[in-house]
Design an enzyme around this catalytic site. Structure first.
Site, PDB file in Angstrom:
ATOM      1  N   CYS A 101      35.970  49.917  33.884  1.00  0.00           N
ATOM      2  CA  CYS A 101      34.900  49.373  34.733  1.00  0.00           C
ATOM      3  C   CYS A 101      34.916  47.848  34.703  1.00  0.00           C
ATOM      4  O   CYS A 101      35.457  47.229  33.806  1.00  0.00           O
ATOM      5  CB  CYS A 101      33.542  49.850  34.229  1.00  0.00           C
ATOM      6  SG  CYS A 101      33.424  51.622  34.093  1.00  0.00           S
ATOM      7  N   ARG A 153      41.370  46.168  38.340  1.00  0.00           N
ATOM      8  CA  ARG A 153      41.131  47.020  37.163  1.00  0.00           C
ATOM      9  C   ARG A 153      41.031  48.490  37.550  1.00  0.00           C
ATOM     10  O   ARG A 153      41.033  49.370  36.678  1.00  0.00           O
ATOM     11  CB  ARG A 153      39.842  46.599  36.450  1.00  0.00           C
ATOM     12  CG  ARG A 153      39.882  45.199  35.878  1.00  0.00           C
ATOM     13  CD  ARG A 153      38.472  44.694  35.566  1.00  0.00           C
ATOM     14  NE  ARG A 153      37.831  45.417  34.492  1.00  0.00           N
ATOM     15  CZ  ARG A 153      37.931  45.059  33.198  1.00  0.00           C
ATOM     16  NH1 ARG A 153      38.656  44.014  32.875  1.00  0.00           N
ATOM     17  NH2 ARG A 153      37.331  45.734  32.249  1.00  0.00           N
ATOM     18  N   TRP A 157      34.958  52.835  36.855  1.00  0.00           N
ATOM     19  CA  TRP A 157      36.113  53.725  36.695  1.00  0.00           C
ATOM     20  C   TRP A 157      35.556  54.948  35.989  1.00  0.00           C
ATOM     21  O   TRP A 157      35.179  54.867  34.803  1.00  0.00           O
ATOM     22  CB  TRP A 157      37.198  53.046  35.868  1.00  0.00           C
ATOM     23  CG  TRP A 157      38.268  53.970  35.399  1.00  0.00           C
ATOM     24  CD1 TRP A 157      38.316  54.648  34.222  1.00  0.00           C
ATOM     25  CD2 TRP A 157      39.450  54.360  36.101  1.00  0.00           C
ATOM     26  NE1 TRP A 157      39.436  55.420  34.145  1.00  0.00           N
ATOM     27  CE2 TRP A 157      40.159  55.268  35.280  1.00  0.00           C
ATOM     28  CE3 TRP A 157      39.981  54.040  37.341  1.00  0.00           C
ATOM     29  CZ2 TRP A 157      41.365  55.848  35.663  1.00  0.00           C
ATOM     30  CZ3 TRP A 157      41.192  54.613  37.718  1.00  0.00           C
ATOM     31  CH2 TRP A 157      41.859  55.503  36.885  1.00  0.00           C
ATOM     32  N   ASN A 171      30.352  49.040  30.676  1.00  0.00           N
ATOM     33  CA  ASN A 171      31.773  49.363  30.577  1.00  0.00           C
ATOM     34  C   ASN A 171      31.999  49.876  29.165  1.00  0.00           C
ATOM     35  O   ASN A 171      31.657  49.213  28.187  1.00  0.00           O
ATOM     36  CB  ASN A 171      32.645  48.130  30.838  1.00  0.00           C
ATOM     37  CG  ASN A 171      34.125  48.449  30.644  1.00  0.00           C
ATOM     38  OD1 ASN A 171      34.538  49.598  30.748  1.00  0.00           O
ATOM     39  ND2 ASN A 171      34.921  47.436  30.329  1.00  0.00           N
ATOM     40  N   GLY A 172      32.559  51.093  29.047  1.00  0.00           N
ATOM     41  CA  GLY A 172      32.823  51.649  27.722  1.00  0.00           C
ATOM     42  C   GLY A 172      32.478  53.129  27.709  1.00  0.00           C
ATOM     43  O   GLY A 172      32.231  53.745  28.738  1.00  0.00           O
ATOM     44  N   GLU A 200      61.296  60.179  26.270  1.00  0.00           N
ATOM     45  CA  GLU A 200      60.396  59.157  26.822  1.00  0.00           C
ATOM     46  C   GLU A 200      61.035  57.777  26.706  1.00  0.00           C
ATOM     47  O   GLU A 200      60.960  56.964  27.622  1.00  0.00           O
ATOM     48  CB  GLU A 200      59.042  59.196  26.128  1.00  0.00           C
ATOM     49  CG  GLU A 200      58.024  58.201  26.658  1.00  0.00           C
ATOM     50  CD  GLU A 200      57.767  58.315  28.165  1.00  0.00           C
ATOM     51  OE1 GLU A 200      58.173  59.311  28.796  1.00  0.00           O
ATOM     52  OE2 GLU A 200      57.225  57.358  28.730  1.00  0.00           O
ATOM     53  N   LYS A 209      61.685  55.382  29.993  1.00  0.00           N
ATOM     54  CA  LYS A 209      61.126  54.022  30.070  1.00  0.00           C
ATOM     55  C   LYS A 209      62.218  53.009  30.373  1.00  0.00           C
ATOM     56  O   LYS A 209      62.063  52.138  31.207  1.00  0.00           O
ATOM     57  CB  LYS A 209      60.441  53.649  28.737  1.00  0.00           C
ATOM     58  CG  LYS A 209      59.073  54.215  28.581  1.00  0.00           C
ATOM     59  CD  LYS A 209      58.078  53.529  29.475  1.00  0.00           C
ATOM     60  CE  LYS A 209      57.275  54.352  30.451  1.00  0.00           C
ATOM     61  NZ  LYS A 209      57.454  55.652  30.807  1.00  0.00           N
ATOM     62  N   GLU A 218      63.784  53.630  34.120  1.00  0.00           N
ATOM     63  CA  GLU A 218      62.933  53.500  35.318  1.00  0.00           C
ATOM     64  C   GLU A 218      62.521  52.048  35.586  1.00  0.00           C
ATOM     65  O   GLU A 218      62.222  51.703  36.714  1.00  0.00           O
ATOM     66  CB  GLU A 218      61.699  54.393  35.230  1.00  0.00           C
ATOM     67  CG  GLU A 218      60.668  53.985  34.225  1.00  0.00           C
ATOM     68  CD  GLU A 218      59.403  54.849  34.358  1.00  0.00           C
ATOM     69  OE1 GLU A 218      59.073  55.290  35.456  1.00  0.00           O
ATOM     70  OE2 GLU A 218      58.768  55.089  33.322  1.00  0.00           O
ATOM     71  N   HIS A 273      78.634  68.719  22.211  1.00  0.00           N
ATOM     72  CA  HIS A 273      79.053  69.776  23.161  1.00  0.00           C
ATOM     73  C   HIS A 273      79.394  69.182  24.524  1.00  0.00           C
ATOM     74  O   HIS A 273      79.105  69.777  25.554  1.00  0.00           O
ATOM     75  CB  HIS A 273      77.940  70.819  23.281  1.00  0.00           C
ATOM     76  CG  HIS A 273      77.688  71.531  22.002  1.00  0.00           C
ATOM     77  ND1 HIS A 273      78.507  72.537  21.523  1.00  0.00           N
ATOM     78  CD2 HIS A 273      76.744  71.336  21.046  1.00  0.00           C
ATOM     79  CE1 HIS A 273      78.069  72.938  20.353  1.00  0.00           C
ATOM     80  NE2 HIS A 273      76.990  72.234  20.036  1.00  0.00           N
ATOM     81  N   LYS A 299      53.336  54.965  41.688  1.00  0.00           N
ATOM     82  CA  LYS A 299      52.522  55.277  40.501  1.00  0.00           C
ATOM     83  C   LYS A 299      52.129  56.749  40.509  1.00  0.00           C
ATOM     84  O   LYS A 299      52.065  57.381  39.484  1.00  0.00           O
ATOM     85  CB  LYS A 299      51.254  54.411  40.468  1.00  0.00           C
ATOM     86  CG  LYS A 299      50.385  54.610  39.227  1.00  0.00           C
ATOM     87  CD  LYS A 299      51.137  54.307  37.951  1.00  0.00           C
ATOM     88  CE  LYS A 299      50.344  54.618  36.706  1.00  0.00           C
ATOM     89  NZ  LYS A 299      51.174  54.549  35.485  1.00  0.00           N
TER      90      LYS A 299
HETATM   91  C1  AGP Z   1      56.322  57.527  33.992  1.00  0.00           C
HETATM   92  O1  AGP Z   1      56.534  56.206  33.530  1.00  0.00           O
HETATM   93  C2  AGP Z   1      56.606  57.662  35.478  1.00  0.00           C
HETATM   94  N1  AGP Z   1      55.835  56.737  36.203  1.00  0.00           N
HETATM   95  C3  AGP Z   1      56.525  59.094  35.960  1.00  0.00           C
HETATM   96  O2  AGP Z   1      57.501  59.826  35.264  1.00  0.00           O
HETATM   97  C4  AGP Z   1      55.168  59.826  35.761  1.00  0.00           C
HETATM   98  O3  AGP Z   1      54.970  60.108  34.403  1.00  0.00           O
HETATM   99  C5  AGP Z   1      55.244  61.149  36.541  1.00  0.00           C
HETATM  100  O4  AGP Z   1      55.435  60.849  37.906  1.00  0.00           O
HETATM  101  C6  AGP Z   1      53.994  62.013  36.371  1.00  0.00           C
HETATM  102  O5  AGP Z   1      52.883  61.351  36.910  1.00  0.00           O
HETATM  103  P1  AGP Z   1      51.407  61.933  36.580  1.00  0.00           P
HETATM  104  O6  AGP Z   1      51.250  61.847  35.096  1.00  0.00           O
HETATM  105  O7  AGP Z   1      50.466  61.040  37.327  1.00  0.00           O
HETATM  106  O8  AGP Z   1      51.378  63.358  37.060  1.00  0.00           O
END
Ligand code: AGP
Length: 612
Positions: free
Chosen positions: A2, A29, A79, A105-106, A485, A489, A492, A508, A607
């Site tokens: 928020c 934000r 938010w 906010n919190g 992960e 990271k 991407e 393998h 996103k």
């Molecule tokens: C993660 O860094 C990516 N942006 C992507 O893999 C993301 O985790 C995936 O698209 C899932 O998104 P969501 O968690 O909003 O469902």
């Protein structure tokens, strides 16, 4: 999270247009509703307006603020955490007599207890928010002295808050209070401001006071005063902010991704703490009895990308603690593979955005086949949150960078909490074991914070691999989940090709790709697997690889084989992903930075992937 703003000034300047302008500087934000309250000098009352959606709605509804007359007011962009994004749940919240207005906010962790207590005293609540409890408590304790009332309420609140408060019998005054959520006070010659963040007031003043925990501020047009929770005056030094507006939006960080990595300790605390009560894991949102939990035959965890990686960790933890069979699926596969779902199966969908098309489709497929469903979601009121039978929100706050970091951390926390809750309900752990697990969880935020202190070392190492073409991540068990992960990271945001492999699987086929100088990142945190993983390091080293190892403090034997070792603090092996992922997030970030890329907006990515 928020955004809070406040303005009180002498002379003719109206507060509402300034509040709208200040709120617009906090839009980055993330929010889903907005509102403001202004003290009207003519009617000697508090007037307010709220709207769901964008700030423009509030602007239009108040004709640019002209409808709310007065020189003293507070504003808010919400938010949603507790309660859907609706007009009723939007801030400001007022007491029934409309003599007190609050923006917050919190997260108030004990709000349910106080809501019940006040309802028993005849208070009527209109919203589903934790914030409304604050204004009703202020009303309950109010004796005409704002400072005394505020400190009385602060001593009863548990959780985090940044508050802006108006009292109709104290014209021209704004009160502010802070615990764990950021709040600043700005001072100009004939005006004073409050804000969640510097960008909101930069165009009015650079003269800023940063409030400390459990401090209260009283603002009048000509003065700002500070007090501690015992109502004793506190002397504070003003800071002159030199940032420009864009740097300020990122809190001084170069990119949102780095800012959000630094927000991980708070995101973890906010997701964890409200679900630990009297030494037990309590997840009200599940709406399940111990008997119903015991009735679950099989769990499915379905997600995409990093959320899927959190699910892979969740499998190991849930099966390890609760001994429930768990199947983890990538959502785009699950939805088309005619999954075998039977009575008593439970499907968990993990999603930061709650709008990922494949994950939403997987949810619908699971429901169609009769499964009970749970969403582990960050965006309140999103599609998956609304359609799942139950939703367990992660409270990471808005995540702006495309590459998830803090939200991923809170997804891990949600899986840990679920696993402990299910293990307890199924009699697999006793009170003592539950307490030990909870103690380890509570230590994670500070341990993550400690990890961040070593980011310069990671940056130095990353700079040696800016030209890398291929990087391999290997690990066994939870270390494999961490590798998944870490690899995502890196690729991407830096566009360096990378793959994660179960360390035992490399031989393998893929080991044929290991050649002189190839970087292999080995994750070794699982006590029962370290020796095996060290032999995997020897395998790749003998083929010329350069090995970066991520391991737990004390595993110094790794130094005999790995070329560069990053140590993470000791914790329960089930929870170590929360710590080991931090250097890997930073590694990907610094490689991308070193390659001069736009870390927050990587090419080809969105996103939230709302298409198939
Ligand atoms: C993660 O860094 C990516 N942006 C992507 O893999 C993301 O985790 C995936 O698209 C899932 O998104 P969501 O968690 O909003 O469902």
């Amino acid at each position: 999270m928020c955004g809070i703003v406040g303005y009180t000034g002498s002379g003719a300047k109206q507060a509402a247009p300034i509040l709208l302008d200040s709120l617009s500087k906090l839009e980055y934000r993330g929010y889903d509703s907005a509102g403001m309250a202004v003290y009207d000098d003519e009617t000697k009352s508090i007037q307010f307006q709220k709207t769901v959606g964008r700030l423009k709605g509030l602007y239009d509804r108040t004709h640019g603020g002209a409808d709310l007359k007065g020189t003293c007011g507070i504003g808010h962009t919400r938010w949603a955490t507790h309660g859907e994004p609706t007009e009723v749940n939007a801030h400001p919240h007022l007491n029934s007599k409309q003599t007190i207005a609050v923006v917050h906010n919190g997260i108030i962790e004990n709000y349910l207890r106080w809501r019940k207590r006040l309802q028993d005293k005849g208070y009527i609540f209109k919203s589903d928010t934790d914030t409304e409890v604050i204004v009703q408590m202020l009303d309950y304790y109010y004796d005409g002295d704002p400072l005394k009332t505020i400190t009385t309420v602060m001593q009863r609140l548990e959780g985090s808050y940044a508050l802006g408060i108006l009292f109709s019998d104290h014209a021209g005054e704004i009160y502010a209070a802070r615990k764990d959520s950021p709040l600043i006070v700005g001072k100009a010659d004939d005006a004073a401001f409050i804000a969640s963040d510097v960008p909101a007031i930069l165009s009015y003043t650079r003269n800023v006071y940063y409030m400390e925990n459990e401090e209260v501020a009283r603002l009048t047009p000509g003065a700002v005063e500070f007090f501690n929770i015992d109502e004793e005056p506190v002397q504070k030094e003003a800071v002159t902010v030199s940032w420009d507006i864009h740097a300020a939006e990122k809190g001084g960080y170069e990119y949102f991704m780095l800012k959000e990595i630094h927000e991980e300790p708070k995101a973890v605390s906010d997701t964890l703490n409200p679900r630990i009560r009297d030494g037990h894991v309590v997840i009200d949102e599940l709406n399940m009895t111990d008997e119903e939990i015991r009735g679950i035959h099989k769990l499915f965890i379905v997600a995409c990308g990093s959320a899927y990686h959190a699910g892979v960790t969740g499998k190991y933890v849930m099966e390890g603690l609760a001994r429930i069979p768990v199947e983890v699926d990538i959502a785009s596969e699950f939805r088309y593979r005619d999954p075998i779902i039977e009575e008593g199966d439970y499907v968990i969908i993990i999603s930061q955005s709650g709008e990922t098309a494949d994950s939403l489709a997987a949810l619908r497929e699971a429901k169609k086949r009769g499964a009970r469903t749970l969403g582990i979601i960050n965006v309140v009121g999103s599609s998956i949150a609304r359609e799942a039978d139950n939703v367990m929100y992660t409270w990471a706050g808005p995540e702006i960078a495309v590459a998830t970091t803090k939200a991923y951390q809170t997804q891990l926390i949600a899986m840990y909490l679920l696993s402990i809750r299910f293990a307890k309900a199924r009699g697999k752990i006793d009170d003592a074991q539950e307490k030990a697990l909870i103690d380890d969880l509570k230590a994670l935020p500070e341990q993550i914070r400690m990890q961040l202190a070593s980011k310069a070392d990671i940056q130095k190492f990353a700079n040696r691999y800016l030209a890398a073409e291929h990087v391999f991540f290997i690990g066994r068990g939870i270390d494999y989940a961490i590798s998944l992960e870490g690899s995502l990271k890196l690729k991407e945001i830096s566009y360096v090709h990378s793959e994660a492999y179960p360390a035992g699987e490399l031989k393998h086929g893929t080991i044929s790709l290991i050649e002189d100088g190839r970087l292999v990142v080995a994750v070794l945190t699982q006590p029962n697997l370290i020796k095996k993983e060290i032999s995997n390091i020897v395998e790749v080293k003998s083929r010329g690889a350069f090995v970066m190892a991520v391991t737990t403090v004390g595993n110094t034997e790794v130094e005999k084989t790995a070329d560069y070792v990053v140590y993470v603090p000791k914790t329960n092996p089930y929870f170590v992903n929360s710590l080991a992922v931090v250097p890997l997030q930073l590694f990907g970030y610094y490689v991308a930075i070193g390659r001069g890329l736009d870390v927050d907006k990587p090419r080809n990515l969105a996103k939230s992937v709302t298409v198939e």
